[in-house]
Scaffold this motif. Structure first.
Motif, PDB file in Angstrom:
ATOM      1  N   ALA A 166     -13.963   1.481  -8.810  1.00 47.38           N
ATOM      2  CA  ALA A 166     -15.318   1.850  -9.207  1.00 47.38           C
ATOM      3  C   ALA A 166     -15.853   0.890 -10.251  1.00 47.38           C
ATOM      4  O   ALA A 166     -15.100   0.092 -10.828  1.00 47.38           O
ATOM      5  CB  ALA A 166     -15.336   3.283  -9.760  1.00 47.38           C
ATOM      6  N   SER A 167     -17.148   0.998 -10.520  1.00 48.74           N
ATOM      7  CA  SER A 167     -17.756   0.110 -11.517  1.00 48.74           C
ATOM      8  C   SER A 167     -17.718   0.715 -12.919  1.00 48.74           C
ATOM      9  O   SER A 167     -17.781  -0.017 -13.905  1.00 48.74           O
ATOM     10  CB  SER A 167     -19.198  -0.223 -11.134  1.00 48.74           C
ATOM     11  OG  SER A 167     -20.030   0.911 -11.240  1.00 48.74           O
ATOM     12  N   HIS A 168     -17.641   2.041 -13.025  1.00 54.60           N
ATOM     13  CA  HIS A 168     -17.514   2.643 -14.356  1.00 54.60           C
ATOM     14  C   HIS A 168     -17.022   4.085 -14.259  1.00 54.60           C
ATOM     15  O   HIS A 168     -17.208   4.758 -13.243  1.00 54.60           O
ATOM     16  CB  HIS A 168     -18.838   2.592 -15.131  1.00 54.60           C
ATOM     17  CG  HIS A 168     -19.907   3.483 -14.576  1.00 54.60           C
ATOM     18  ND1 HIS A 168     -20.079   4.779 -14.991  1.00 54.60           N
ATOM     19  CD2 HIS A 168     -20.864   3.267 -13.652  1.00 54.60           C
ATOM     20  CE1 HIS A 168     -21.108   5.325 -14.348  1.00 54.60           C
ATOM     21  NE2 HIS A 168     -21.597   4.432 -13.528  1.00 54.60           N
ATOM     22  N   ILE A 169     -16.391   4.534 -15.329  1.00 54.68           N
ATOM     23  CA  ILE A 169     -15.889   5.915 -15.403  1.00 54.68           C
ATOM     24  C   ILE A 169     -16.305   6.549 -16.725  1.00 54.68           C
ATOM     25  O   ILE A 169     -15.770   7.575 -17.123  1.00 54.68           O
ATOM     26  CB  ILE A 169     -14.352   5.960 -15.252  1.00 54.68           C
ATOM     27  CG1 ILE A 169     -13.672   5.127 -16.353  1.00 54.68           C
ATOM     28  CG2 ILE A 169     -13.934   5.458 -13.871  1.00 54.68           C
ATOM     29  CD1 ILE A 169     -12.163   5.274 -16.378  1.00 54.68           C
ATOM     30  N   GLU A 190      -9.152   0.720 -10.801  1.00 51.24           N
ATOM     31  CA  GLU A 190      -9.571  -0.678 -10.766  1.00 51.24           C
ATOM     32  C   GLU A 190     -11.062  -0.727 -11.059  1.00 51.24           C
ATOM     33  O   GLU A 190     -11.869  -0.233 -10.265  1.00 51.24           O
ATOM     34  CB  GLU A 190      -9.281  -1.309  -9.405  1.00 51.24           C
ATOM     35  CG  GLU A 190      -9.742  -2.771  -9.323  1.00 51.24           C
ATOM     36  CD  GLU A 190      -9.547  -3.379  -7.946  1.00 51.24           C
ATOM     37  OE1 GLU A 190     -10.078  -4.482  -7.714  1.00 51.24           O
ATOM     38  OE2 GLU A 190      -8.880  -2.754  -7.101  1.00 51.24           O
ATOM     39  N   LEU A 191     -11.417  -1.280 -12.209  1.00 53.10           N
ATOM     40  CA  LEU A 191     -12.823  -1.385 -12.576  1.00 53.10           C
ATOM     41  C   LEU A 191     -13.377  -2.722 -12.080  1.00 53.10           C
ATOM     42  O   LEU A 191     -12.817  -3.784 -12.360  1.00 53.10           O
ATOM     43  CB  LEU A 191     -12.987  -1.266 -14.086  1.00 53.10           C
ATOM     44  CG  LEU A 191     -12.647   0.110 -14.680  1.00 53.10           C
ATOM     45  CD1 LEU A 191     -12.716   0.070 -16.198  1.00 53.10           C
ATOM     46  CD2 LEU A 191     -13.583   1.182 -14.126  1.00 53.10           C
ATOM     47  N   VAL A 192     -14.476  -2.654 -11.339  1.00 53.53           N
ATOM     48  CA  VAL A 192     -15.097  -3.832 -10.739  1.00 53.53           C
ATOM     49  C   VAL A 192     -16.561  -3.857 -11.165  1.00 53.53           C
ATOM     50  O   VAL A 192     -17.246  -2.830 -11.065  1.00 53.53           O
ATOM     51  CB  VAL A 192     -15.009  -3.779  -9.197  1.00 53.53           C
ATOM     52  CG1 VAL A 192     -15.602  -5.046  -8.580  1.00 53.53           C
ATOM     53  CG2 VAL A 192     -13.566  -3.586  -8.741  1.00 53.53           C
ATOM     54  N   PRO A 193     -17.067  -4.994 -11.648  1.00 56.23           N
ATOM     55  CA  PRO A 193     -18.493  -5.054 -11.991  1.00 56.23           C
ATOM     56  C   PRO A 193     -19.351  -4.553 -10.822  1.00 56.23           C
ATOM     57  O   PRO A 193     -19.052  -4.851  -9.655  1.00 56.23           O
ATOM     58  CB  PRO A 193     -18.717  -6.548 -12.257  1.00 56.23           C
ATOM     59  CG  PRO A 193     -17.387  -7.044 -12.720  1.00 56.23           C
ATOM     60  CD  PRO A 193     -16.383  -6.269 -11.914  1.00 56.23           C
ATOM     61  N   THR A 205      -7.360   6.810  -1.871  1.00 61.02           N
ATOM     62  CA  THR A 205      -7.978   5.699  -2.587  1.00 61.02           C
ATOM     63  C   THR A 205      -9.477   5.863  -2.423  1.00 61.02           C
ATOM     64  O   THR A 205      -9.995   5.760  -1.305  1.00 61.02           O
ATOM     65  CB  THR A 205      -7.533   4.338  -2.026  1.00 61.02           C
ATOM     66  OG1 THR A 205      -6.148   4.144  -2.305  1.00 61.02           O
ATOM     67  CG2 THR A 205      -8.334   3.206  -2.667  1.00 61.02           C
ATOM     68  N   VAL A 206     -10.158   6.153  -3.498  1.00 63.51           N
ATOM     69  CA  VAL A 206     -11.606   6.373  -3.456  1.00 63.51           C
ATOM     70  C   VAL A 206     -12.311   5.116  -3.954  1.00 63.51           C
ATOM     71  O   VAL A 206     -12.028   4.612  -5.040  1.00 63.51           O
ATOM     72  CB  VAL A 206     -12.013   7.593  -4.305  1.00 63.51           C
ATOM     73  CG1 VAL A 206     -13.536   7.668  -4.452  1.00 63.51           C
ATOM     74  CG2 VAL A 206     -11.480   8.875  -3.664  1.00 63.51           C
ATOM     75  N   ILE A 207     -13.238   4.623  -3.150  1.00 71.79           N
ATOM     76  CA  ILE A 207     -14.033   3.448  -3.489  1.00 71.79           C
ATOM     77  C   ILE A 207     -15.474   3.911  -3.631  1.00 71.79           C
ATOM     78  O   ILE A 207     -16.079   4.401  -2.672  1.00 71.79           O
ATOM     79  CB  ILE A 207     -13.909   2.370  -2.398  1.00 71.79           C
ATOM     80  CG1 ILE A 207     -12.440   1.983  -2.199  1.00 71.79           C
ATOM     81  CG2 ILE A 207     -14.761   1.154  -2.740  1.00 71.79           C
ATOM     82  CD1 ILE A 207     -12.176   1.184  -0.931  1.00 71.79           C
ATOM     83  N   ALA A 208     -16.009   3.784  -4.830  1.00 62.17           N
ATOM     84  CA  ALA A 208     -17.341   4.305  -5.102  1.00 62.17           C
ATOM     85  C   ALA A 208     -17.909   3.643  -6.351  1.00 62.17           C
ATOM     86  O   ALA A 208     -17.178   2.961  -7.087  1.00 62.17           O
ATOM     87  CB  ALA A 208     -17.298   5.819  -5.299  1.00 62.17           C
ATOM     88  N   ASN A 209     -19.182   3.857  -6.600  1.00 60.58           N
ATOM     89  CA  ASN A 209     -19.775   3.274  -7.800  1.00 60.58           C
ATOM     90  C   ASN A 209     -19.180   3.853  -9.071  1.00 60.58           C
ATOM     91  O   ASN A 209     -18.978   3.151 -10.058  1.00 60.58           O
ATOM     92  CB  ASN A 209     -21.288   3.501  -7.802  1.00 60.58           C
ATOM     93  CG  ASN A 209     -21.939   2.922  -9.046  1.00 60.58           C
ATOM     94  OD1 ASN A 209     -21.962   1.719  -9.239  1.00 60.58           O
ATOM     95  ND2 ASN A 209     -22.458   3.793  -9.905  1.00 60.58           N
ATOM     96  N   ASP A 210     -18.884   5.170  -9.064  1.00 56.79           N
ATOM     97  CA  ASP A 210     -18.424   5.841 -10.273  1.00 56.79           C
ATOM     98  C   ASP A 210     -17.703   7.121  -9.889  1.00 56.79           C
ATOM     99  O   ASP A 210     -17.597   7.454  -8.710  1.00 56.79           O
ATOM    100  CB  ASP A 210     -19.617   6.160 -11.191  1.00 56.79           C
ATOM    101  CG  ASP A 210     -20.690   6.946 -10.455  1.00 56.79           C
ATOM    102  OD1 ASP A 210     -20.485   8.158 -10.222  1.00 56.79           O
ATOM    103  OD2 ASP A 210     -21.735   6.370 -10.083  1.00 56.79           O
TER     104      ASP A 210
END
Length: 215
Positions: free
Chosen positions: A73-76, A94-97, A46-51
């Motif tokens: 992440a916030s965008h892909i 999972e896209l998160v602002p 599970t990678v948690i990162a900005n993009d």
């Protein structure tokens, strides 16, 4: 804090672990750790990162190699491989602002249960979340976001593990270093204790578990 080889550092990360990774479109991402995660054939992270950066760059290397099972992440938008694998069901995304994402991580690092934000109220972002009224304004409760590991990139460290970052390559690295059980830092330069002035330290050594020793 211990100094370890790149291979040993990545070997500590088991399949299925949650991993926060610093960087913004690859800037400030520890590239050597990305390469080694792919080389060792890690799976279902599970990678948690900005993009997810771009193909062949930063976290994009992990996407290409099939390392990632879930991405928060916030965008892909700049990685068509991530989009393709999401559509085909190979990766859960999972896209998160962006502001919400970093505040959720910051909350975990500060020992908070979450944050209140108006972002997403009345949209699909609200689904499954608690809405609260504070002084007549609606907010969503966004829970704190922590991880098993944080992989950070710094410009400089002393031998105790105090970290300094380079300009915009700092980005999310200091925040994720506060929100993970184990912090692994790749640095460009390791200097004697005292070279880095105390007020220049961004991430204190107490947060850093391992430094990568390059040959």
């Amino acid at each position: 804090m211990k100094t370890v080889s790149l291979e040993s550092a990545v070997a500590m990360i088991p399949d299925g672990a949650s991993v926060m990774i610093g960087g913004f479109m690859g800037v400030g991402t520890p590239e050597c750790l990305m390469d080694e995660l792919a080389r060792q054939g890690k799976r279902d992270l599970t990678v948690i990162a900005n993009d997810s950066a771009t193909p062949g760059c930063g976290i994009g290397k992990l996407i290409d190699a099939g390392v990632v099972g879930r991405l928060v992440a916030s965008h892909i938008g700049l990685n068509p491989q991530t989009q393709k694998k999401m559509i085909e069901g190979e990766i859960a995304v999972e896209l998160v602002p962006q502001g919400t994402l970093i505040e959720r991580i910051r909350a975990a690092g500060c020992g908070l249960g979450g944050v209140l934000t108006p972002t997403g109220v009345g949209t699909t972002v609200e689904e499954g979340k608690t809405r609260l009224d504070v002084d007549g304004r609606d907010y969503l409760l966004e829970t704190a976001l922590a991880a098993d590991f944080a992989l950070v990139q710094a410009m400089m460290s002393d031998y105790q593990g105090n970290l300094v970052y380079a300009l915009t390559a700092r980005n999310f690295n200091p925040v994720i270093a506060m929100a993970a059980k184990t912090v692994i830092a790749n640095v460009e330069h390791i200097v004697p204790v005292g070279v880095i002035a105390p007020d220049h330290v961004v991430t204190p050594a107490v947060l850093v578990d391992y430094l990568i020793a390059h040959r």
